[in-house]
Design a protein around this motif. Structure first.
Motif, mmCIF file in Angstrom:
data_model
loop_
_atom_site.group_PDB
_atom_site.id
_atom_site.type_symbol
_atom_site.label_atom_id
_atom_site.label_comp_id
_atom_site.label_asym_id
_atom_site.label_seq_id
_atom_site.Cartn_x
_atom_site.Cartn_y
_atom_site.Cartn_z
ATOM 1 N N PRO A 108 0.820 -1.212 0.000
ATOM 2 C CA PRO A 108 0.000 0.000 0.000
ATOM 3 C C PRO A 108 0.855 1.264 0.000
ATOM 4 C CG PRO A 108 0.060 -0.933 2.195
ATOM 5 C CD PRO A 108 0.805 -1.893 1.311
ATOM 6 N N MET A 109 0.349 2.276 -0.665
ATOM 7 C CA MET A 109 1.028 3.566 -0.766
ATOM 8 C C MET A 109 -0.011 4.658 -0.539
ATOM 9 S SD MET A 109 3.292 4.962 -4.008
ATOM 10 C CE MET A 109 1.982 4.937 -5.234
ATOM 11 N N LEU A 110 0.372 5.723 0.144
ATOM 12 C CA LEU A 110 -0.513 6.856 0.368
ATOM 13 C C LEU A 110 -0.287 7.898 -0.712
ATOM 14 C CD1 LEU A 110 -2.514 8.586 2.012
ATOM 15 C CD2 LEU A 110 -0.540 9.407 3.350
ATOM 16 N N ARG A 111 -1.357 8.248 -1.412
ATOM 17 C CA ARG A 111 -1.269 9.335 -2.401
ATOM 18 C C ARG A 111 -2.012 10.549 -1.877
ATOM 19 N NH1 ARG A 111 -2.075 7.582 -8.170
ATOM 20 N NH2 ARG A 111 0.121 7.112 -7.739
ATOM 21 N N LEU A 112 -1.347 11.700 -1.941
ATOM 22 C CA LEU A 112 -1.936 13.005 -1.664
ATOM 23 C C LEU A 112 -1.936 13.788 -2.967
ATOM 24 C CD1 LEU A 112 0.281 13.756 1.459
ATOM 25 C CD2 LEU A 112 -2.099 12.989 1.555
ATOM 26 N N TRP A 113 -3.029 14.505 -3.251
ATOM 27 C CA TRP A 113 -3.030 15.301 -4.472
ATOM 28 C C TRP A 113 -4.010 16.465 -4.349
ATOM 29 C CZ3 TRP A 113 -5.808 10.843 -4.020
ATOM 30 C CH2 TRP A 113 -7.100 10.782 -4.558
#
Length: 654
Positions: free
Chosen positions: A164-169
């Protein structure tokens, strides 16, 4: 196994309060603190001078000023996202610009960052509210991003290794550019990986700016692979100095050796691996490294003089250890902006993790040996080739991956731009479902060609200023609300004479006149007509008072009252200023910013003893700007006594 989960972080926190309801027509209030004088500019390398002169902000439009916060803190729960493996635990605040609040190294039990024990907004962001500590992502223009205290979109995405990876945008509105920040922890890794991408979906070239700022305890030595740095203080200069030892023998690699607040932008050789580290007396601490696209490295220190120490207290709690910042950016200095071609992107990978160096070498007097030891330890812990390979795997296999589980929602402005422009932005969706009340009038303009007026008694709504929106406003039916917004877009484009004509046309037919009067007052102020500006500010205040239903109208009254009182005093009219002041609610007049206005008013009236009594009673201006010297200047008008510590915020040498 790596996990990504929601959490709640409880801290003593000052509420953000409402945004300033007046359009942000002026350039950032603290822009002068980051300026370079013309003489210095002429002596700089040509490419650096071009970058410094590229696309300066004429205003903060279309963003709002955030100045509704105070100084009273109570325990509050902040939404957090925790990324964790068996080595590291990172705590991220998606509602506050995606700030990494904490980076905890489990095997040693060490906190690698400066972790602020409170949430206290202060006026350091381009548009106001900002807070210290952790790792922040700065995009837009020179300074702290307008998104410092704003929510970002957040979701779980697949990392290059399948975990899992956290994406912020979000969609950054000053430069009209979407960006993403991907954070992941490979299994067993001591390093937090951060993939960053800034895209330009337009046909035109856009100015681009990025700095990742990391707060670390100031009792550290900051090491970087450079022998020189560009020094920038609060005196509008930029000069190249040797690193680390100054002419007076001071070792600048120790933040506590600096007397005054300063920036040191390191001049890294082209082929040098990009890294910066902050190590304690045992040779342990944090290292940040990146692929080569993130060229710049910087140290910011507050200094040991009274002003720097007071700012440190202001941003947290008295008795709390201080901090410095080690930073990384796209350009050599934060004063520069790069060009991002239409349809292109900037992307890179950063890594943050613990480093244990030989203290005798890393903290010794031999700078070359100290750097070499740190670089050797970094290469052993995280080879340069591994960072480049991780970037390639992320950019080619994960950067475009779609979100799987939404964890937080940002603003609806990106969705509106995608709806208008039809942009394809793999990996960073801006769905129509995120559109809200602020975007609804603009969606109606896009759909029908007509901008609906605000509801009776409501404010004029959030502006948009990009060229396509300005074009639509020019062809829309010209009612007062449309003229107001058209004038704002023209003002942003630099066509100020036409903006004034639009506002004047709207004023002739407007029932509620204060928004247009305010804009015309700012135009008068900028054009050097202080008396006319003061009259229009006062008229705007009176018009609002006449139309206000007193339900949710206090932020407008306070903002207009503050502007009008200050303008009347600047125009040499203390009598009308006092009359207007008396019409403000008692609660508003009791705020620190208004007590400061009261001091200025009393001085203008010749009542120096009463002005001194306001100082003696004590007040705090919650939104005092970085580099502000007004408290010291007013005190000097009252007395020759030393300025009390509580009011000492000066950051320049006396």
């Amino acid at each position: 196994m790596t996990t990504v989960r929601r959490a709640v972080l409880t801290l003593p926190a000052a509420p953000l309060g409402p945004d300033n309801p007046l359009p942000a027509l002026r350039a950032p209030a603290g822009a002068g603190a980051h300026a370079v004088d013309a003489r210095t500019l002429a002596e700089l390398p040509r490419d650096m001078a071009r970058g410094i002169g590229r696309a300066p902000l004429r205003s903060l439009l279309p963003t709002a000023v955030r100045d509704g916060y105070g100084r009273e803190r109570t325990p509050a729960g902040l939404d957090a996202i925790v990324i964790e493996n068996d080595r590291l635990r990172a705590t991220v605040l998606p509602g506050l610009g995606g700030r990494v609040h904490s980076l905890h190294h489990k095997p040693t039990g060490r906190e690698l960052l400066y972790r602020n024990p409170v949430f206290q907004p202060a006026a350091f962001a381009l548009n106001g509210a900002w807070f210290s500590g952790g790792i922040e992502w700065n995009i837009g223009a020179t300074g702290h991003t307008t998104l410092s205290c704003s929510p970002l979109h957040a979701a779980v995405v697949r990392a290059p290794d399948g975990g899992p990876m956290l994406r912020l945008w979000e969609w950054e509105r000053l430069r009209d550019l979407p960006f993403q920040v991907d954070l992941w922890l490979p299994e067993g890794s001591d390093f937090l990986y951060v993939g960053v991408r800034v895209r330009n979906p337009h046909e035109r070239t856009a100015p681009a700016y990025w700095w990742s700022n990391t707060a670390v305890p100031e009792e550290r030595r900051v090491l970087v692979p450079a022998d020189a740095a560009w020094h920038h203080g609060y005196e509008r200069g930029l000069n190249r100095l040797p690193v680390p030892v100054a002419e007076d023998g001071t070792d600048r690699s120790y933040p506590l050796n600096g007397a005054h607040a300063a920036d040191y932008f390191y001049d890294l050789p082209e082929e040098q691996r990009r890294w910066i580290a902050a190590l304690d007396a045992d040779g342990r601490g944090l290292v940040q490294t990146s692929t080569d696209a993130l060229r710049g490295r910087k140290l910011f220190l507050w200094g040991t003089e009274r002003g720097g120490r007071r700012w440190q207290e202001w941003l947290t709690e008295p008795g709390t250890p201080g901090y410095a910042e080690m930073q990384a950016g796209l350009a050599r200095t934060q004063l520069e902006h790069l060009e991002l071609a239409g349809g292109a992107e900037f992307s890179w990978l950063e890594a943050y993790g613990p480093l244990a160096a030989d203290p005798e070498a890393a903290l010794g007097d031999d700078w070359a040996a100290a750097r070499a030891d740190v670089e050797d330890r970094l290469e052993a812990a995280l080879p340069r080739a591994a960072v480049d390979a991780a970037y390639t795997a992320w950019r080619e296999g994960a950067a475009d991956a779609g979100p799987e589980t939404v964890l937080a929602t940002g603003s609806g402005w990106g969705a509106l731009e995608v709806l208008r422009g039809g942009y394809e932005l793999p990996g960073t969706p801006f769905p129509e479902s995120t559109l809200g009340p602020d975007q609804e009038p603009w969606r109606e303009l896009l759909r029908t060609g007509v901008l609906p007026p605000p509801a009776k008694g409501a404010g004029p709504g959030a502006p948009l200023v990009a060229t396509p929106w300005r074009d639509m406003l020019e062809t829309a039916p010209a009612d007062p609300s449309t003229e107001y917004h058209l004038g704002i877009a023209q003002w942003h484009a630099g066509d100020r004479a036409q903006a004034v004509r639009s506002w004047e046309r709207g004023l002739h037919r407007a029932e509620v006149r204060w928004p247009l009067l305010y804009c015309l007052a700012v135009a008068d102020q900028e054009d050097g007509h202080p008396r006319r500006a003061a009259e229009r500010f006062a008229e705007a205040f009176t018009d609002h008072a006449d139309h206000a239903d007193h339900d949710g109208s206090e932020p407008v009254a306070a903002a207009l009252g503050r502007e009008a009182t200050a303008a009347l005093l600047a125009a040499g009219r203390p009598g009308p200023a006092r009359e207007l002041w008396a019409r403000l609610p008692d609660e508003v007049r009791g705020r620190g910013a208004f007590r400061l206005l009261e001091v200025r008013m009393l001085l203008a009236e010749g009542r120096t003893d009463e002005a001194r009594a306001v100082f003696d009673e004590g007040f705090e201006v919650a939104d005092l700007r970085e580099g502000a010297e007004v408290l010291g200047e007013l005190w000097a008008e009252l007395t020759d006594e030393p300025l009390p510590d509580a009011y000492e915020f000066r950051m320049r040498p006396n």
